[in-house]
Design a protein around this motif. Structure first.
Motif, PDB file in Angstrom:
ATOM      1  N   HIS A 194      55.483  13.425  -4.634  1.00 15.67           N
ATOM      2  CA  HIS A 194      54.494  12.401  -4.317  1.00 15.67           C
ATOM      3  C   HIS A 194      53.262  13.043  -3.703  1.00 15.67           C
ATOM      4  CE1 HIS A 194      52.672   8.706  -2.900  1.00 15.67           C
ATOM      5  NE2 HIS A 194      53.614   8.023  -3.570  1.00 15.67           N
ATOM      6  N   SER A 195      52.096  12.691  -4.204  1.00 15.40           N
ATOM      7  CA  SER A 195      50.864  13.351  -3.775  1.00 15.40           C
ATOM      8  C   SER A 195      50.487  13.068  -2.329  1.00 15.40           C
ATOM      9  CB  SER A 195      49.709  12.937  -4.693  1.00 15.40           C
ATOM     10  OG  SER A 195      49.452  11.545  -4.579  1.00 15.40           O
ATOM     11  N   SER A 196      51.120  12.071  -1.711  1.00 16.15           N
ATOM     12  CA  SER A 196      50.776  11.743  -0.322  1.00 16.15           C
ATOM     13  C   SER A 196      51.251  12.801   0.664  1.00 16.15           C
ATOM     14  CB  SER A 196      51.393  10.386   0.058  1.00 16.15           C
ATOM     15  OG  SER A 196      52.810  10.455  -0.001  1.00 16.15           O
ATOM     16  N   ASN A 197      52.174  13.669   0.210  1.00 15.98           N
ATOM     17  CA  ASN A 197      52.690  14.692   1.114  1.00 15.98           C
ATOM     18  C   ASN A 197      52.848  15.999   0.347  1.00 15.98           C
ATOM     19  OD1 ASN A 197      54.013  16.346   2.893  1.00 15.98           O
ATOM     20  ND2 ASN A 197      55.649  14.899   3.390  1.00 15.98           N
ATOM     21  N   PRO A 198      51.909  16.945   0.484  1.00 10.82           N
ATOM     22  CA  PRO A 198      51.980  18.214  -0.263  1.00 10.82           C
ATOM     23  C   PRO A 198      53.273  18.980  -0.045  1.00 10.82           C
ATOM     24  CG  PRO A 198      49.829  17.961   0.760  1.00 10.82           C
ATOM     25  CD  PRO A 198      50.690  16.849   1.298  1.00 10.82           C
ATOM     26  N   ALA A 199      53.939  18.760   1.066  1.00  8.39           N
ATOM     27  CA  ALA A 199      55.178  19.479   1.343  1.00  8.39           C
ATOM     28  C   ALA A 199      56.318  19.055   0.419  1.00  8.39           C
ATOM     29  CB  ALA A 199      55.595  19.254   2.799  1.00  8.39           C
ATOM     30  N   LEU A 200      56.145  17.932  -0.283  1.00  4.90           N
ATOM     31  CA  LEU A 200      57.211  17.442  -1.158  1.00  4.90           C
ATOM     32  C   LEU A 200      57.251  18.180  -2.500  1.00  4.90           C
ATOM     33  CD1 LEU A 200      56.847  13.587  -0.587  1.00  4.90           C
ATOM     34  CD2 LEU A 200      58.563  15.135   0.379  1.00  4.90           C
ATOM     35  N   GLY A 201      56.265  19.039  -2.778  1.00  2.80           N
ATOM     36  CA  GLY A 201      56.244  19.744  -4.065  1.00  2.80           C
ATOM     37  C   GLY A 201      55.542  21.079  -3.957  1.00  2.80           C
ATOM     38  N   ASN A 202      55.299  21.693  -5.122  1.00  2.88           N
ATOM     39  CA  ASN A 202      54.577  22.953  -5.188  1.00  2.88           C
ATOM     40  C   ASN A 202      53.652  22.857  -6.401  1.00  2.88           C
ATOM     41  OD1 ASN A 202      53.627  25.544  -5.019  1.00  2.88           O
ATOM     42  ND2 ASN A 202      55.623  26.555  -5.176  1.00  2.88           N
ATOM     43  N   ASN A 203      52.359  22.802  -6.158  1.00  2.40           N
ATOM     44  CA  ASN A 203      51.402  22.432  -7.187  1.00  2.40           C
ATOM     45  C   ASN A 203      51.120  23.588  -8.156  1.00  2.40           C
ATOM     46  OD1 ASN A 203      48.882  21.665  -8.544  1.00  2.40           O
ATOM     47  ND2 ASN A 203      48.861  19.983  -7.072  1.00  2.40           N
ATOM     48  N   ALA A 204      51.586  23.435  -9.399  1.00  2.00           N
ATOM     49  CA  ALA A 204      51.396  24.477 -10.411  1.00  2.00           C
ATOM     50  C   ALA A 204      49.935  24.627 -10.797  1.00  2.00           C
ATOM     51  CB  ALA A 204      52.241  24.156 -11.636  1.00  2.00           C
ATOM     52  N   MET A 205      49.159  23.545 -10.732  1.00  2.00           N
ATOM     53  CA  MET A 205      47.753  23.635 -11.107  1.00  2.00           C
ATOM     54  C   MET A 205      46.973  24.452 -10.079  1.00  2.00           C
ATOM     55  SD  MET A 205      45.131  20.580 -12.246  1.00  2.00           S
ATOM     56  CE  MET A 205      46.403  19.789 -13.225  1.00  2.00           C
ATOM     57  N   GLU A 206      47.306  24.280  -8.813  1.00  2.00           N
ATOM     58  CA  GLU A 206      46.651  25.081  -7.789  1.00  2.00           C
ATOM     59  C   GLU A 206      47.013  26.556  -7.940  1.00  2.00           C
ATOM     60  OE1 GLU A 206      47.251  23.605  -3.862  1.00  2.00           O
ATOM     61  OE2 GLU A 206      46.523  21.590  -4.346  1.00  2.00           O
ATOM     62  N   ALA A 207      48.256  26.815  -8.304  1.00  4.07           N
ATOM     63  CA  ALA A 207      48.661  28.203  -8.544  1.00  4.07           C
ATOM     64  C   ALA A 207      47.912  28.783  -9.740  1.00  4.07           C
ATOM     65  CB  ALA A 207      50.168  28.272  -8.767  1.00  4.07           C
ATOM     66  N   MET A 208      47.721  27.966 -10.777  1.00  4.23           N
ATOM     67  CA  MET A 208      46.991  28.438 -11.953  1.00  4.23           C
ATOM     68  C   MET A 208      45.549  28.795 -11.586  1.00  4.23           C
ATOM     69  SD  MET A 208      47.352  29.206 -15.164  1.00  4.23           S
ATOM     70  CE  MET A 208      48.703  28.265 -15.905  1.00  4.23           C
ATOM     71  N   HIS A 209      44.993  28.060 -10.632  1.00  6.23           N
ATOM     72  CA  HIS A 209      43.642  28.363 -10.160  1.00  6.23           C
ATOM     73  C   HIS A 209      43.574  29.802  -9.655  1.00  6.23           C
ATOM     74  CE1 HIS A 209      39.770  27.858  -8.145  1.00  6.23           C
ATOM     75  NE2 HIS A 209      40.329  28.284  -7.027  1.00  6.23           N
ATOM     76  N   ARG A 210      44.604  30.230  -8.929  1.00  7.85           N
ATOM     77  CA  ARG A 210      44.644  31.600  -8.414  1.00  7.85           C
ATOM     78  C   ARG A 210      44.785  32.610  -9.559  1.00  7.85           C
ATOM     79  NH1 ARG A 210      46.902  32.246  -3.236  1.00  7.85           N
ATOM     80  NH2 ARG A 210      46.948  34.478  -3.753  1.00  7.85           N
ATOM     81  N   LEU A 211      45.603  32.269 -10.550  1.00  9.09           N
ATOM     82  CA  LEU A 211      45.791  33.182 -11.675  1.00  9.09           C
ATOM     83  C   LEU A 211      44.531  33.296 -12.526  1.00  9.09           C
ATOM     84  CD1 LEU A 211      48.765  33.044 -10.787  1.00  9.09           C
ATOM     85  CD2 LEU A 211      49.402  32.956 -13.197  1.00  9.09           C
ATOM     86  N   ARG A 251      50.703  12.403  -8.563  1.00 12.86           N
ATOM     87  CA  ARG A 251      51.874  13.280  -8.515  1.00 12.86           C
ATOM     88  C   ARG A 251      51.422  14.728  -8.371  1.00 12.86           C
ATOM     89  NH1 ARG A 251      56.950  12.855 -10.692  1.00 12.86           N
ATOM     90  NH2 ARG A 251      56.561  14.446 -12.297  1.00 12.86           N
ATOM     91  N   ILE A 252      52.127  15.446  -7.539  1.00 13.83           N
ATOM     92  CA  ILE A 252      51.884  16.883  -7.447  1.00 13.83           C
ATOM     93  C   ILE A 252      52.194  17.502  -8.807  1.00 13.83           C
ATOM     94  CG2 ILE A 252      52.677  19.030  -6.359  1.00 13.83           C
ATOM     95  CD1 ILE A 252      53.357  17.276  -3.873  1.00 13.83           C
ATOM     96  N   CYS A 253      51.292  18.322  -9.267  1.00 14.98           N
ATOM     97  CA  CYS A 253      51.434  18.903 -10.608  1.00 14.98           C
ATOM     98  C   CYS A 253      52.619  19.863 -10.637  1.00 14.98           C
ATOM     99  CB  CYS A 253      50.144  19.622 -10.996  1.00 14.98           C
ATOM    100  SG  CYS A 253      50.221  20.465 -12.585  1.00 14.98           S
ATOM    101  N   ALA A 285      52.124  34.702  -8.818  1.00 12.98           N
ATOM    102  CA  ALA A 285      52.977  33.529  -9.019  1.00 12.98           C
ATOM    103  C   ALA A 285      54.188  33.578  -8.108  1.00 12.98           C
ATOM    104  CB  ALA A 285      53.403  33.448 -10.484  1.00 12.98           C
ATOM    105  N   ALA A 286      54.783  34.769  -7.965  1.00 12.27           N
ATOM    106  CA  ALA A 286      55.958  34.899  -7.093  1.00 12.27           C
ATOM    107  C   ALA A 286      55.597  34.589  -5.644  1.00 12.27           C
ATOM    108  CB  ALA A 286      56.535  36.307  -7.215  1.00 12.27           C
ATOM    109  N   ASP A 287      54.449  35.079  -5.185  1.00 11.03           N
ATOM    110  CA  ASP A 287      54.013  34.802  -3.811  1.00 11.03           C
ATOM    111  C   ASP A 287      53.801  33.307  -3.578  1.00 11.03           C
ATOM    112  OD1 ASP A 287      54.091  37.469  -3.206  1.00 11.03           O
ATOM    113  OD2 ASP A 287      51.925  37.795  -3.420  1.00 11.03           O
TER     114      ASP A 287
END
Length: 394
Positions: A194-211, A251-253, A285-287
């Motif tokens: 649920h997007s209301s709480n970032p701790a409930l997931g791990n956002n793949a789109m934000e990770a892709m931003h780093r990649l 939804r968290i991506c 990605a591992a980090d």
């Protein structure tokens, strides 16, 4: 022996025979009907023909047609497939050869079924002549997608000749150099929530931003390390082509994938580049705690690099009156080089018409092409040439 039609009739029959190569199964078609036509015509001229099914690609085959014998000579090579088309954007029937404004319109007229008709027309003159070295007309499968036909030939070690001309549309200007091509995919899997709480997931789109940032840094480093001023764009390019991820704004991506292409210069090895990309992206990605996957969308095309002073390049420059040049698009030339042939890209029409609605071959390219090919045949096949030396296999 089969009767060989006129040049225009050959063009009509080739254009009317679908042979679309596509990564989409619903669009992809066999090239066997085109291969059968070419085999019949070349058999009718006295060529020895060999149809080679492409392993792992049902309905796809290569054709090797040989006039004369020996281990030197000349290969005139083209691909039998076309790209898909959007009929609504065509003003002419893609599968009907249409004459208009001093042009032949039709799917494959320029890229590159037209080359086969011109090569066969050029070859007619030499039937019955005492060739000192063989003339080989080569027709391949799936150049527009996987290049599986040319790869299979390189793996099989055939055909063998001294010289090879790839008849892609270059406006009858000899080409001795082109970049390679890679299409790659990176896929990340995080955790939706649920997007209301970032701790409930791990956002793949934000990770892709780093990649993506790391890929752009890698691009900058490659462009500082590699330059070749023979090309209009003198550096290797890396293009971020498309990205897909997530399913809803609230939804968290949980997943994200991105496709990109890279155009390496001669001297840059495809597998080495892939290894570098993985070694740079996987630790990030591992980090970030996301699953990392990398895949190649196809095996890639090596860069083509002949010497500007090679025997065939010099001959083509002399016959055309035009200096050899470079192009940005990829061809089957590297695979002909792997077979040990002095190779150039040289054919009628313009790449600007290839893959476009209302593709055409201009009339003023036809006779000059036939005459040019005849001169190449005379120099390569009627004069004694040193035999091709067999390369020792590792």
């Amino acid at each position: 022996m089969n009767a060989v039609p006129s040049l225009t009739e050959m063009l009509q029959q080739l254009i009317a025979t679908p042979s679309i190569s596509s990564t989409l199964d619903e669009l992809d078609t066999s090239n066997l009907a085109v291969i059968e036509k070419l085999e019949g015509w070349l058999d009718g001229l006295g060529f020895h023909t060999e149809v080679l099914p492409v392993e792992g690609h049902p309905g796809k085959a290569n054709l090797i047609a040989t006039l004369g014998s020996g281990s030197g000579g000349l290969v005139l090579s083209g691909h039998t497939d076309t790209v898909p088309f959007d009929a609504g954007r065509w003003n002419h029937d893609p599968f009907k050869l249409t004459e208009h404004d001093q042009r032949f319109y039709g799917l494959g007229s320029c890229d590159m079924k037209g080359f086969f008709a011109l090569a066969i027309e050029a070859a007619r003159q030499f039937v019955g002549q005492p060739l000192q070295q063989p003339l080989i007309i080569l027709a391949t499968a799936d150049e527009e997608t996987s290049m599986s036909g040319a790869r299979a030939l390189a793996l099989a070690g055939k055909p063998k000749a001294r010289r090879a001309v790839i008849g892609e549309p270059t406006g009858l200007k000899p080409v001795y150099l082109h970049k390679g091509m890679m299409m790659e995919r990176v896929r990340l899997t995080g955790r939706a929530g649920h997007s209301s709480n970032p701790a409930l997931g791990n956002n793949a789109m934000e990770a892709m931003h780093r990649l993506i940032a790391e890929l752009l840094q890698f691009r900058q480093e490659l462009q500082l390390q590699y330059q070749n001023d023979a090309f209009e764009v003198a550096v290797p390019t890396l293009n971020l082509g498309c990205i897909h991820g997530g399913d809803n704004p609230n939804r968290i991506c949980g997943h994200c994938e991105m496709d990109f292409d890279l155009r390496p210069l001669p001297g840059m090895e495809l597998e080495a580049i892939r290894d570098q990309i993985k070694h740079r992206l996987a630790p990030i990605a591992a980090d970030l705690g996301v699953k990392f996957e990398a895949e190649s969308l196809f095996s890639g095309i090596p860069a083509f690099n002949n010497q500007p002073d090679s025997e065939l390049v010099r001959l083509a420059e002399k016959l055309t009156g035009k200096p050899a040049e470079t192009v940005a698009f990829g061809t089957e030339a590297p695979f002909m080089q792997q077979l040990g042939m002095d190779t150039i890209v040289l054919g009628p029409g313009s790449i600007d018409q290839a893959h476009q609605p209302d593709e055409f071959l201009a009339f003023d390219q036809i006779q000059p092409t036939v005459e040019l090919l005849q001169q190449l045949i005379i120099d390569s096949c009627l004069s004694p040439q040193p035999a091709v030396q067999e390369e020792p296999r590792a």
